[in-house]
Design an enzyme around this catalytic site. Structure first.
Site, PDB file in Angstrom:
ATOM      1  N   ARG A   1       0.465   9.307  -5.691  1.00  0.00           N
ATOM      2  CA  ARG A   1       0.986   8.839  -4.410  1.00  0.00           C
ATOM      3  C   ARG A   1       1.530   7.418  -4.504  1.00  0.00           C
ATOM      4  O   ARG A   1       2.481   7.060  -3.808  1.00  0.00           O
ATOM      5  CB  ARG A   1      -0.082   8.941  -3.312  1.00  0.00           C
ATOM      6  CG  ARG A   1      -1.357   8.124  -3.519  1.00  0.00           C
ATOM      7  CD  ARG A   1      -2.374   8.487  -2.456  1.00  0.00           C
ATOM      8  NE  ARG A   1      -3.624   7.736  -2.504  1.00  0.00           N
ATOM      9  CZ  ARG A   1      -4.674   8.078  -3.247  1.00  0.00           C
ATOM     10  NH1 ARG A   1      -4.611   9.132  -4.032  1.00  0.00           N
ATOM     11  NH2 ARG A   1      -5.787   7.357  -3.208  1.00  0.00           N
TER      12      ARG A   1
ATOM     13  N   ARG B   1       0.860  -1.176   0.000  1.00  0.00           N
ATOM     14  CA  ARG B   1       0.000   0.000   0.000  1.00  0.00           C
ATOM     15  C   ARG B   1       0.906   1.239   0.000  1.00  0.00           C
ATOM     16  O   ARG B   1       1.981   1.244   0.604  1.00  0.00           O
ATOM     17  CB  ARG B   1      -0.901   0.027   1.239  1.00  0.00           C
ATOM     18  CG  ARG B   1      -1.892   1.194   1.202  1.00  0.00           C
ATOM     19  CD  ARG B   1      -2.652   1.365   2.501  1.00  0.00           C
ATOM     20  NE  ARG B   1      -3.454   2.577   2.440  1.00  0.00           N
ATOM     21  CZ  ARG B   1      -3.873   3.257   3.495  1.00  0.00           C
ATOM     22  NH1 ARG B   1      -3.579   2.833   4.706  1.00  0.00           N
ATOM     23  NH2 ARG B   1      -4.596   4.356   3.352  1.00  0.00           N
ATOM     24  N   HIS B   2       0.456   2.289  -0.672  1.00  0.00           N
ATOM     25  CA  HIS B   2       1.252   3.520  -0.749  1.00  0.00           C
ATOM     26  C   HIS B   2       1.578   4.079   0.636  1.00  0.00           C
ATOM     27  O   HIS B   2       0.895   3.775   1.622  1.00  0.00           O
ATOM     28  CB  HIS B   2       0.515   4.581  -1.570  1.00  0.00           C
ATOM     29  CG  HIS B   2      -0.774   5.031  -0.932  1.00  0.00           C
ATOM     30  ND1 HIS B   2      -0.818   5.935   0.090  1.00  0.00           N
ATOM     31  CD2 HIS B   2      -2.053   4.674  -1.176  1.00  0.00           C
ATOM     32  CE1 HIS B   2      -2.067   6.139   0.457  1.00  0.00           C
ATOM     33  NE2 HIS B   2      -2.851   5.378  -0.297  1.00  0.00           N
ATOM     34  N   GLY B   3       2.584   4.925   0.688  1.00  0.00           N
ATOM     35  CA  GLY B   3       2.988   5.537   1.951  1.00  0.00           C
ATOM     36  C   GLY B   3       1.963   6.535   2.473  1.00  0.00           C
ATOM     37  O   GLY B   3       1.075   6.992   1.742  1.00  0.00           O
ATOM     38  N   GLN B   4       2.107   6.873   3.739  1.00  0.00           N
ATOM     39  CA  GLN B   4       1.188   7.820   4.381  1.00  0.00           C
ATOM     40  C   GLN B   4       1.162   9.148   3.623  1.00  0.00           C
ATOM     41  O   GLN B   4       2.186   9.669   3.198  1.00  0.00           O
ATOM     42  CB  GLN B   4       1.630   8.062   5.827  1.00  0.00           C
ATOM     43  CG  GLN B   4       0.713   8.974   6.608  1.00  0.00           C
ATOM     44  CD  GLN B   4       1.366   9.473   7.893  1.00  0.00           C
ATOM     45  OE1 GLN B   4       2.242  10.328   7.871  1.00  0.00           O
ATOM     46  NE2 GLN B   4       0.948   8.903   9.015  1.00  0.00           N
ATOM     47  N   THR B   5      -0.046   9.704   3.477  1.00  0.00           N
ATOM     48  CA  THR B   5      -0.222  10.988   2.805  1.00  0.00           C
ATOM     49  C   THR B   5      -0.811  12.015   3.770  1.00  0.00           C
ATOM     50  O   THR B   5      -1.270  11.676   4.860  1.00  0.00           O
ATOM     51  CB  THR B   5      -1.164  10.855   1.597  1.00  0.00           C
ATOM     52  OG1 THR B   5      -2.494  10.573   2.072  1.00  0.00           O
ATOM     53  CG2 THR B   5      -0.707   9.755   0.644  1.00  0.00           C
ATOM     54  N   THR B   6      -0.836  13.267   3.312  1.00  0.00           N
ATOM     55  CA  THR B   6      -1.384  14.331   4.151  1.00  0.00           C
ATOM     56  C   THR B   6      -2.882  14.109   4.411  1.00  0.00           C
ATOM     57  O   THR B   6      -3.383  14.407   5.494  1.00  0.00           O
ATOM     58  CB  THR B   6      -1.176  15.701   3.490  1.00  0.00           C
ATOM     59  OG1 THR B   6      -1.723  15.691   2.161  1.00  0.00           O
ATOM     60  CG2 THR B   6       0.319  16.023   3.401  1.00  0.00           C
ATOM     61  N   MET B   7      -3.596  13.568   3.439  1.00  0.00           N
ATOM     62  CA  MET B   7      -5.020  13.292   3.640  1.00  0.00           C
ATOM     63  C   MET B   7      -5.236  12.119   4.578  1.00  0.00           C
ATOM     64  O   MET B   7      -6.220  12.094   5.323  1.00  0.00           O
ATOM     65  CB  MET B   7      -5.714  13.031   2.295  1.00  0.00           C
ATOM     66  CG  MET B   7      -5.983  14.283   1.485  1.00  0.00           C
ATOM     67  SD  MET B   7      -7.012  13.938   0.026  1.00  0.00           S
ATOM     68  CE  MET B   7      -7.237  15.599  -0.611  1.00  0.00           C
ATOM     69  N   ASN B   8      -4.327  11.145   4.574  1.00  0.00           N
ATOM     70  CA  ASN B   8      -4.402  10.052   5.542  1.00  0.00           C
ATOM     71  C   ASN B   8      -4.339  10.609   6.955  1.00  0.00           C
ATOM     72  O   ASN B   8      -5.111  10.202   7.836  1.00  0.00           O
ATOM     73  CB  ASN B   8      -3.254   9.076   5.347  1.00  0.00           C
ATOM     74  CG  ASN B   8      -3.369   8.220   4.093  1.00  0.00           C
ATOM     75  OD1 ASN B   8      -2.372   7.802   3.533  1.00  0.00           O
ATOM     76  ND2 ASN B   8      -4.576   7.964   3.636  1.00  0.00           N
TER      77      ASN B   8
ATOM     78  N   GLU C   1      -7.173   3.710  -6.713  1.00  0.00           N
ATOM     79  CA  GLU C   1      -8.076   3.505  -5.585  1.00  0.00           C
ATOM     80  C   GLU C   1      -9.539   3.599  -6.013  1.00  0.00           C
ATOM     81  O   GLU C   1      -9.875   4.159  -7.066  1.00  0.00           O
ATOM     82  CB  GLU C   1      -7.774   4.548  -4.489  1.00  0.00           C
ATOM     83  CG  GLU C   1      -8.589   4.408  -3.213  1.00  0.00           C
ATOM     84  CD  GLU C   1      -8.458   3.054  -2.530  1.00  0.00           C
ATOM     85  OE1 GLU C   1      -8.920   2.059  -3.133  1.00  0.00           O
ATOM     86  OE2 GLU C   1      -7.935   2.997  -1.400  1.00  0.00           O
TER      87      GLU C   1
END
Length: 212
Positions: free
Chosen positions: A62, A10-17, A90
């Protein structure tokens, strides 16, 4: 036929996460922690001396950033080709896109409830996707993956998103749609490994490894 092992990231942590916002088709940048997490995956793969003939990646920025960081960290010799596929993007959450999860839970309680408790009945608000539509496109991807595989390749890496990983589980582990959300939350930059057993059916070898 089929790859002996499928590595899912799974992609790395994002600002929206971090903010608890539905991303879906909208995008946000990886956080500094997300970059660190992703490099940890690359280092882990490098330490295991795993080589991939192919990497398949979502076309979302992302996911692409995550994929590039993994390749840089594990070394370019660990992969031959990278293929970007929009069937790995997604889920389109429709009206939920760009809104906070808590706000959607409050403002659209029935739709929110159906998504997570009755996925077979979920009807998105706006131009979103149903869970079945996501499953269908992932199933098509997996079918092509099987047909396009190299006979001398044992491992394939897929860099994608949380809902897509669940759809892959549904297809390869032969689950019911009612159990779509049965697994715990999928951590950012986590690595899951599926392998074929003696009956040529896939099983989970490692679930949601975090290398950071």
């Amino acid at each position: 036929m089929g790859y002996k092992k499928i590595f899912l990231v799974r992609h790395g942590q994002t600002t929206m996460n971090v903010k608890g916002i539905y991303q879906g088709r909208v995008n946000s940048d990886l956080t500094s922690l997300g970059i660190q997490q992703t490099k940890g995956v690359g280092k882990y793969i490098h330490s295991k001396e795993i080589v991939f003939k192919d990497i398949y990646c979502s076309t979302s920025p992302r996911a692409i950033d995550t994929c590039k960081l993994i390749i840089e960290t594990m070394g370019k010799n660990a992969v031959k080709t990278v293929k970007y596929d929009n069937r790995l993007v997604e889920m389109d959450f429709g009206i939920f896109e760009g809104q906070s999860i808590e706000l959607c839970k409050t403002n659209y309680p029935h739709t929110y409830y159906d998504l997570y408790h009755h996925p077979q009945d979920y009807a998105p608000l706006g131009d979103g996707e149903t869970v079945q539509q996501v499953i269908d496109r992932v199933s098509h991807f997996l079918s092509d993956l099987k047909n396009d595989e190299h006979k001398d390749a044992e491992n394939v890496l897929v860099v994608t998103h949380g809902v897509i990983i669940r759809a892959i589980f549904y297809c390869l582990l032969h689950r019911k749609i009612e159990d779509f959300w049965i697994d715990e939350d999928i951590p950012s930059s986590s690595l899951t490994i599926l392998s074929k057993d003696d009956n040529r059916a896939y099983r989970i070898d490692e679930l949601f490894i975090t290398c950071h």
